[in-house]
Design an enzyme around this catalytic site. Structure first.
Site: not given
Length: 325
Positions: A107, A110, A174, A37-38
């Site tokens: 990110e 985007n 993480g 989904d960008h």
């Protein structure tokens, strides 16, 4: 039993092509599918980025068996979580219960397009947790009012609610994201075969829940061609999410990966047409404890050939080696 999935990678194909690819993936026997989904491709060489949710709606109508999933949607910047809940509920209805909602903290590549800035990872995790709480509340079908640290919701309600809401997956990289996933997700999403991620997920409440991994591959009868294509379009993949989440533009990824060589890429991505090499690349995910592994064939124009090869050669080899449906 390990389930093998197919990735509709929106960064490398147009919307009609993506739907055609997932129809064929269903025909050849992939167990599930996922969709990126960008707003931007990672690199200009990939050349595409259609709206994933329109693609999902079309795919839901064009297929009948294969499960669908976002891998992943960020519900905090480009999209308000109340809108993500509506979209996800609609795709679940269209697909008759075959949809899973994969979420992540996003990110910069985007999310910067809406001009909201790019906060620290701690803030992004806070926003994701609050967004998940809003989405789950809306999936229950009642009116939702919310006054939170990052989001407000004013008397929202979903008017078309599936009987079974989409399961929610959260992407991890993480300890902090594993804690978030363990406490708030129905499944884990990761792009590295790190057993420690799964162990952390389990410690925080994820024990017994599905965990979905993803692996890029570059099939081609000519291995040199496969390596060249993987280098041109996927050399960013090995940078890790601490880097990939921060860079704002495809040109940033071009600069950040300028010294990555084709040999570097070939060491981390199986290239060519030897099924044993692909099995060897998938095996660490299975050994780490992933229950599902989605393959990303690099190169939009190569999908038909890859899918034919998968039906005849790759899927039988993976299932023989790893166990699968």
């Amino acid at each position: 039993m390990v389930r093998i999935g197919y990735t509709m990678m929106t960064e490398q194909a147009g919307p009609r092509e993506l739907v055609g690819h997932v129809v064929r993936a269903e025909e050849v026997g992939f167990d599930f599918s996922v969709t990126s989904d960008h707003y931007f491709p990672w690199l200009r060489a990939q050349g595409h980025s259609p709206y994933a949710w329109s693609v999902l709606g079309a795919a839901a109508q064009a297929t009948s068996r294969i499960p669908l999933m976002t891998y992943v949607t960020c519900p905090t910047f480009r999209y308000h979580p109340a809108v993500v809940a509506q979209k996800a509920a609609t795709v679940q209805l269209l697909s008759e219960g075959r949809f899973r909602l994969g979420l992540g903290s996003g990110e910069n590549l985007n999310e910067h397009v809406v001009g909201g800035g790019w906060p620290s990872v701690d803030v992004r995790h806070e926003m994701l947790q609050e967004a998940v709480e809003i989405i789950r509340a809306l999936f229950e079908g009642g009116h939702v009012n919310h006054r939170g640290t990052h989001f407000d919701v004013e008397s929202a309600r979903l008017w078309d609610v599936p009987d079974s809401p989409p399961p929610i997956g959260i992407a991890v990289s993480g300890e902090r994201s594993c804690k978030l996933a363990g406490e708030h997700a129905d499944l884990l999403i990761a792009t590295e075969p790190k057993q420690g991620l799964l162990e952390s997920f389990d410690r925080h409440g994820g024990s017994g829940k599905p965990r979905v991994g993803q692996l890029p591959v570059s099939y081609d009868p000519d291995r040199d061609t496969a390596i060249k294509r993987a280098h041109a379009q996927f050399r960013w993949f090995g940078s890790g999410w601490k880097v990939n989440s921060e860079l704002p533009h495809p040109d940033s990824f071009e600069a950040a990966t300028q010294f990555v060589t084709p040999d570097d890429v070939a060491e981390s991505i199986p290239c060519g047409d030897d099924p044993d090499a692909f099995v060897a690349a998938v095996r660490p995910y299975a050994e780490a404890g992933f229950t599902e592994i989605a393959l990303v064939q690099i190169g939009g124009e190569t999908q038909p050939a890859f899918l034919d090869w998968s039906e005849k050669t790759l899927l039988p080899a993976l299932r023989k080696a790893l166990g699968g449906s």
